[in-house]
Design a protein around this motif. Sequence first.
Motif, PDB file in Angstrom:
ATOM      1  N   GLU A  50       0.832  -1.202   0.000  1.00  0.00           N
ATOM      2  CA  GLU A  50       0.000   0.000   0.000  1.00  0.00           C
ATOM      3  C   GLU A  50       0.870   1.256   0.000  1.00  0.00           C
ATOM      4  N   HIS A  51       2.148   1.084   0.365  1.00  0.00           N
ATOM      5  CA  HIS A  51       3.072   2.216   0.384  1.00  0.00           C
ATOM      6  C   HIS A  51       4.513   1.711   0.312  1.00  0.00           C
ATOM      7  N   LEU A  52       5.400   2.629  -0.069  1.00  0.00           N
ATOM      8  CA  LEU A  52       6.843   2.391  -0.039  1.00  0.00           C
ATOM      9  C   LEU A  52       7.399   3.103   1.177  1.00  0.00           C
ATOM     10  N   ASN A  53       8.308   2.471   1.888  1.00  0.00           N
ATOM     11  CA  ASN A  53       9.022   3.107   2.994  1.00  0.00           C
ATOM     12  C   ASN A  53      10.466   3.274   2.564  1.00  0.00           C
ATOM     13  N   LEU A  54      10.966   4.492   2.554  1.00  0.00           N
ATOM     14  CA  LEU A  54      12.355   4.776   2.203  1.00  0.00           C
ATOM     15  C   LEU A  54      13.027   5.449   3.395  1.00  0.00           C
ATOM     16  N   THR A  55      14.146   4.895   3.842  1.00  0.00           N
ATOM     17  CA  THR A  55      14.903   5.472   4.943  1.00  0.00           C
ATOM     18  C   THR A  55      16.327   5.729   4.459  1.00  0.00           C
ATOM     19  N   PHE A  56      16.770   6.964   4.591  1.00  0.00           N
ATOM     20  CA  PHE A  56      18.101   7.368   4.151  1.00  0.00           C
ATOM     21  C   PHE A  56      19.033   7.476   5.357  1.00  0.00           C
ATOM     22  N   ASN A  57      20.326   7.584   5.102  1.00  0.00           N
ATOM     23  CA  ASN A  57      21.306   7.629   6.183  1.00  0.00           C
ATOM     24  C   ASN A  57      21.447   9.018   6.808  1.00  0.00           C
ATOM     25  N   GLY A  58      20.545   9.912   6.486  1.00  0.00           N
ATOM     26  CA  GLY A  58      20.532  11.249   7.062  1.00  0.00           C
ATOM     27  C   GLY A  58      19.404  12.048   6.439  1.00  0.00           C
ATOM     28  N   PRO A  59      19.138  13.243   6.947  1.00  0.00           N
ATOM     29  CA  PRO A  59      18.061  14.065   6.389  1.00  0.00           C
ATOM     30  C   PRO A  59      18.347  14.442   4.932  1.00  0.00           C
ATOM     31  N   VAL A  60      17.343  14.275   4.091  1.00  0.00           N
ATOM     32  CA  VAL A  60      17.448  14.596   2.666  1.00  0.00           C
ATOM     33  C   VAL A  60      16.152  15.246   2.204  1.00  0.00           C
ATOM     34  N   LYS A  61      16.234  15.903   1.063  1.00  0.00           N
ATOM     35  CA  LYS A  61      15.046  16.404   0.376  1.00  0.00           C
ATOM     36  C   LYS A  61      14.779  15.441  -0.766  1.00  0.00           C
ATOM     37  N   LEU A  62      13.664  14.741  -0.707  1.00  0.00           N
ATOM     38  CA  LEU A  62      13.289  13.797  -1.764  1.00  0.00           C
ATOM     39  C   LEU A  62      12.695  14.622  -2.901  1.00  0.00           C
ATOM     40  N   VAL A  63      13.434  14.719  -4.013  1.00  0.00           N
ATOM     41  CA  VAL A  63      13.017  15.587  -5.111  1.00  0.00           C
ATOM     42  C   VAL A  63      12.423  14.819  -6.292  1.00  0.00           C
ATOM     43  N   LYS A  64      12.582  13.493  -6.297  1.00  0.00           N
ATOM     44  CA  LYS A  64      12.006  12.692  -7.379  1.00  0.00           C
ATOM     45  C   LYS A  64      11.725  11.299  -6.853  1.00  0.00           C
ATOM     46  N   LEU A  65      10.567  10.770  -7.217  1.00  0.00           N
ATOM     47  CA  LEU A  65      10.242   9.380  -6.953  1.00  0.00           C
ATOM     48  C   LEU A  65       9.314   8.910  -8.054  1.00  0.00           C
ATOM     49  N   GLU A  66       9.758   7.904  -8.780  1.00  0.00           N
ATOM     50  CA  GLU A  66       8.935   7.285  -9.821  1.00  0.00           C
ATOM     51  C   GLU A  66       8.827   5.804  -9.503  1.00  0.00           C
ATOM     52  N   LEU A  67       7.618   5.308  -9.547  1.00  0.00           N
ATOM     53  CA  LEU A  67       7.372   3.881  -9.395  1.00  0.00           C
ATOM     54  C   LEU A  67       6.992   3.367 -10.774  1.00  0.00           C
ATOM     55  N   MET A  68       7.928   2.646 -11.389  1.00  0.00           N
ATOM     56  CA  MET A  68       7.729   2.204 -12.768  1.00  0.00           C
ATOM     57  C   MET A  68       7.341   0.737 -12.812  1.00  0.00           C
ATOM     58  N   GLY A  69       6.217   0.452 -13.505  1.00  0.00           N
ATOM     59  CA  GLY A  69       5.854  -0.914 -13.838  1.00  0.00           C
ATOM     60  C   GLY A  69       6.472  -1.208 -15.193  1.00  0.00           C
ATOM     61  N   VAL A  70       6.138  -2.339 -15.762  1.00  0.00           N
ATOM     62  CA  VAL A  70       6.678  -2.665 -17.083  1.00  0.00           C
ATOM     63  C   VAL A  70       5.993  -1.763 -18.112  1.00  0.00           C
ATOM     64  N   GLY A  71       6.746  -0.771 -18.618  1.00  0.00           N
ATOM     65  CA  GLY A  71       6.248   0.115 -19.665  1.00  0.00           C
ATOM     66  C   GLY A  71       5.346   1.254 -19.211  1.00  0.00           C
ATOM     67  N   HIS A  72       5.154   1.432 -17.911  1.00  0.00           N
ATOM     68  CA  HIS A  72       4.296   2.531 -17.466  1.00  0.00           C
ATOM     69  C   HIS A  72       4.655   2.955 -16.039  1.00  0.00           C
ATOM     70  N   GLU A  73       4.316   4.211 -15.723  1.00  0.00           N
ATOM     71  CA  GLU A  73       4.533   4.719 -14.377  1.00  0.00           C
ATOM     72  C   GLU A  73       3.289   4.472 -13.536  1.00  0.00           C
ATOM     73  N   MET A  74       3.490   3.987 -12.325  1.00  0.00           N
ATOM     74  CA  MET A  74       2.385   3.731 -11.395  1.00  0.00           C
ATOM     75  C   MET A  74       2.085   5.003 -10.602  1.00  0.00           C
ATOM     76  N   ALA A  86      14.767  12.015   7.109  1.00  0.00           N
ATOM     77  CA  ALA A  86      15.463  10.767   6.786  1.00  0.00           C
ATOM     78  C   ALA A  86      14.518   9.670   6.313  1.00  0.00           C
ATOM     79  N   ALA A  87      13.242   9.744   6.654  1.00  0.00           N
ATOM     80  CA  ALA A  87      12.311   8.662   6.317  1.00  0.00           C
ATOM     81  C   ALA A  87      11.088   9.206   5.578  1.00  0.00           C
ATOM     82  N   PHE A  88      10.660   8.460   4.577  1.00  0.00           N
ATOM     83  CA  PHE A  88       9.512   8.845   3.756  1.00  0.00           C
ATOM     84  C   PHE A  88       8.582   7.652   3.587  1.00  0.00           C
ATOM     85  N   VAL A  89       7.283   7.925   3.600  1.00  0.00           N
ATOM     86  CA  VAL A  89       6.266   6.916   3.310  1.00  0.00           C
ATOM     87  C   VAL A  89       5.496   7.430   2.103  1.00  0.00           C
TER      88      VAL A  89
END
Length: 144
Positions: A50-74, A86-89
């Motif tokens: 239902e979601h992606l959890n991303l945890t980085f090794n320090g505070p960051v600004k998440l400027v791009k996130l693409e979830l790509m299926g085969v041939g299309h973006e979800m 540091a963490a994004f849901v």
Amino acid sequence: MKNTKFSFLFVSRLLACTVFTFLVSASAFAHTALKEASPGNGAIVRAAPEHLNLTFNGPVKLVKLELMGVGHEMPTNFEANSEAKAAFVIETPGMHPGAFTVNWAVIGEDGHTVTDSYSFTVDPDATDAQLHAQGAVSDAGHGH
């Protein structure tokens, strides 16, 4: 005595340059990295997340996130913002079985942009053996 003084001065300067070079190169390799993700890199999961959890090794600004299926973006609820953390849901409505790649980009505290990607598979028919085997390789990614 003069040669000893000259040698000591030379060695001292050489040592100082070596230490400085080490410190500069160490900080150059201290870029931001994805520390943990769920689903993780190489993961096989039976149910669509239902979601992606991303945890980085320090505070960051998440400027791009693409979830790509085969041939299309979800679709996701990703929106770039200027808040460093540091963490994004990221919600992933409409996920279905298949192979997926997560492409991301962040700006770290050092001001450098880091981009990378990782992949996972949603397979409702995955066997227990497949699920356990992928556990050994389901690290988060490596950051470039």
